[in-house]
Design an enzyme around this catalytic site. Structure first.
Site, PDB file in Angstrom:
ATOM      1  N   GLU A   1     106.362  29.190  81.663  1.00  0.00           N
ATOM      2  CA  GLU A   1     106.154  30.342  82.542  1.00  0.00           C
ATOM      3  C   GLU A   1     104.670  30.686  82.681  1.00  0.00           C
ATOM      4  O   GLU A   1     104.209  31.042  83.754  1.00  0.00           O
ATOM      5  CB  GLU A   1     106.930  31.566  82.021  1.00  0.00           C
ATOM      6  CG  GLU A   1     108.449  31.443  82.162  1.00  0.00           C
ATOM      7  CD  GLU A   1     108.891  31.250  83.611  1.00  0.00           C
ATOM      8  OE1 GLU A   1     108.143  31.633  84.524  1.00  0.00           O
ATOM      9  OE2 GLU A   1     109.989  30.717  83.833  1.00  0.00           O
TER      10      GLU A   1
ATOM     11  N   GLN B   1     101.201  31.309  89.303  1.00  0.00           N
ATOM     12  CA  GLN B   1     100.252  30.939  90.359  1.00  0.00           C
ATOM     13  C   GLN B   1     100.013  29.436  90.438  1.00  0.00           C
ATOM     14  O   GLN B   1      98.941  28.985  90.849  1.00  0.00           O
ATOM     15  CB  GLN B   1      98.894  31.625  90.154  1.00  0.00           C
ATOM     16  CG  GLN B   1      98.945  33.111  90.195  1.00  0.00           C
ATOM     17  CD  GLN B   1      98.955  33.731  88.827  1.00  0.00           C
ATOM     18  OE1 GLN B   1      98.439  33.184  87.898  1.00  0.00           O
ATOM     19  NE2 GLN B   1      99.521  34.907  88.745  1.00  0.00           N
TER      20      GLN B   1
ATOM     21  N   TYR C   1     106.931  40.127  84.764  1.00  0.00           N
ATOM     22  CA  TYR C   1     107.619  38.920  85.185  1.00  0.00           C
ATOM     23  C   TYR C   1     107.939  38.000  84.009  1.00  0.00           C
ATOM     24  O   TYR C   1     109.088  37.563  83.820  1.00  0.00           O
ATOM     25  CB  TYR C   1     106.797  38.144  86.230  1.00  0.00           C
ATOM     26  CG  TYR C   1     107.363  36.755  86.397  1.00  0.00           C
ATOM     27  CD1 TYR C   1     108.521  36.564  87.126  1.00  0.00           C
ATOM     28  CD2 TYR C   1     106.807  35.664  85.714  1.00  0.00           C
ATOM     29  CE1 TYR C   1     109.106  35.314  87.217  1.00  0.00           C
ATOM     30  CE2 TYR C   1     107.385  34.426  85.795  1.00  0.00           C
ATOM     31  CZ  TYR C   1     108.536  34.253  86.538  1.00  0.00           C
ATOM     32  OH  TYR C   1     109.126  33.030  86.596  1.00  0.00           O
TER      33      TYR C   1
ATOM     34  N   ASP D   1     109.280  37.831  91.060  1.00  0.00           N
ATOM     35  CA  ASP D   1     108.063  37.075  91.371  1.00  0.00           C
ATOM     36  C   ASP D   1     107.938  36.958  92.892  1.00  0.00           C
ATOM     37  O   ASP D   1     108.699  37.581  93.632  1.00  0.00           O
ATOM     38  CB  ASP D   1     108.088  35.694  90.691  1.00  0.00           C
ATOM     39  CG  ASP D   1     109.021  34.726  91.409  1.00  0.00           C
ATOM     40  OD1 ASP D   1     109.911  35.176  92.145  1.00  0.00           O
ATOM     41  OD2 ASP D   1     108.858  33.499  91.219  1.00  0.00           O
TER      42      ASP D   1
ATOM     43  N   CYS E   1     121.771  36.561 106.954  1.00  0.00           N
ATOM     44  CA  CYS E   1     120.409  36.967 106.583  1.00  0.00           C
ATOM     45  C   CYS E   1     119.798  37.860 107.658  1.00  0.00           C
ATOM     46  O   CYS E   1     119.796  37.515 108.836  1.00  0.00           O
ATOM     47  CB  CYS E   1     119.551  35.726 106.379  1.00  0.00           C
ATOM     48  SG  CYS E   1     117.784  36.053 106.201  1.00  0.00           S
TER      49      CYS E   1
END
Length: 351
Positions: free
Chosen positions: A36, A41, A119, A137, A207
């Site tokens: 993680e 990023q 997160y 995230d 959606c």
DNA sequence: AAAACGGGGTT
DNA sequence: AACCCAGTTTT
């Protein structure tokens, strides 16, 4: 869309479409934590080789804690955001010192460790310990904003609250790990930022974004401010086959890493005039100066203007004091160094 | 609340 | 060359 329907469907999708990755199908909090931190990023393809090297060199949190910071930085070299590597090392030492080498098993305690925020704490708590807490995230922001049509700015304090609340409402108490993984994987593979795979998507008819053709609008985000320009004047000082390197010690970007001798200015300057004001550089003869190369390096919040200046060899100049060291061209590639330099190194050979 | 922190990918 | 992407810490 019905919330329950979405939760069930996305987990179903995940079970058939998920990628096999080495940090999945394990409940070892050390491996989950390491993956993680690396994947913050960072894309999977880029982070994967780093993950494998870290696990090989440091199979346990104790092994990582016993390493030196330089060792950790070196293995991290090229990934960027070196604070992550420093916090990784600090965190390993804290887990050993405060928790006898056993990772805490809940969201709240995990968050007290360096480098672990909302997160990452949620990821470890849910993946390793099945705690029912939602990860939020970039993927989750994007998927939920599109599916449910939420236009709250995702980078505002309000947005963080709204999306975290919704994500925690959706999460299944039975399989929080699969639910969290499912939304993120769906965002990474289907509901992508650029051109999402709407024609293939199981939510095409339900959606909000797809129904209203708002995929390009959602998620809404306030735009960043202009990047700050920085002017770097690199003085490349050679001594035979060696080059002078300086350890960056200031509390600034890349501190602790090695650079060529550099003078930084907020505005463009004349590199020859700069030399007269510098304690080391004033010993060199300005007539020997060659401006060899200029680069512009655009980053998210900085624009680096780098000018490389070569200096002819002198008899008595830089010593070993103050973080100054000579390295042979061979050794320089082994240094933990800013990627800026590693990118320029090949060009440097042409100087 | 806002800024700082790299680097790769896409357009 | 311009633009996009994100989580944590610091200010």
């Amino acid at each position: 869309m019905d919330k329950r329907y979405f939760s069930d469907k996305v987990v179903e999708w995940y079970q058939t479409r998920k990628r096999n990755l080495p940090w999945r199908d394990t409940q070892d909090p050390y491996k989950i934590w390491l993956s993680e931190i690396i994947l913050q990023q960072t894309r999977v393809a880029q982070g994967l080789p780093y993950y494998l090297r870290f696990i090989e060199k440091f199979p346990t949190v104790q092994a990582l804690a016993a390493a030196s910071e330089q060792e950790v930085l070196r293995l991290w070299q090229g990934l960027g955001y070196y604070t992550r590597a420093r916090n990784l090392h600090k965190c390993a030492k804290e887990v050993v010192a405060r928790f006898q080498g056993v990772f805490p098993d809940n969201f709240q305690t995990l968050k007290t460790l360096p480098g672990i925020g909302d997160y990452t704490a949620a990821a470890i708590a849910s993946f390793a310990f099945r705690e029912s807490v939602a990860v939020v995230d970039g993927n989750v922001f994007r998927v939920l904003s599109r599916i449910f049509g939420i236009d709250t700015e995702i980078n505002s304090p309000e947005g963080k609250k709204v999306f975290a609340a919704l994500a925690n409402e959706l999460i299944s108490a039975k399989k929080p790990d699969q639910h969290n993984q499912a939304i993120m994987e769906f965002g990474a593979l289907y509901c992508t930022p650029g051109k999402p795979e709407c024609p293939e998507c199981t939510f095409i008819g339900t959606c909000f974004a797809a129904k209203n053709e708002l995929q390009g609008v959602l998620p809404v985000k306030t735009k960043a401010k202009a990047a700050r320009p920085r002017y770097f004047y690199y003085y490349v000082i050679r001594k035979g086959k060696s080059m002078l390197m300086k350890k960056r010690d200031q509390k600034d970007i890349w501190h602790g890493l090695y650079d060529f001798y550099v003078v930084e200015k907020v505005k463009p300057a004349n590199p020859v005039k700069l030399m007269a004001q510098d304690p080391l550089l004033k010993k060199f003869n300005p007539d020997d100066v060659t401006v060899s190369k200029k680069y512009k390096h655009v980053l998210s919040h900085q624009i680096i203007h780098a000018t490389f200046i070569t200096l002819a060899e002198q008899k008595s100049q830089a010593s070993g004091a103050d973080g100054l060291k000579y390295y042979s061209s061979q050794k320089i590639s082994d240094l933990p160094k800013p990627v800026l330099i590693s990118r320029f190194l090949e060009d440097y050979q042409l100087l």
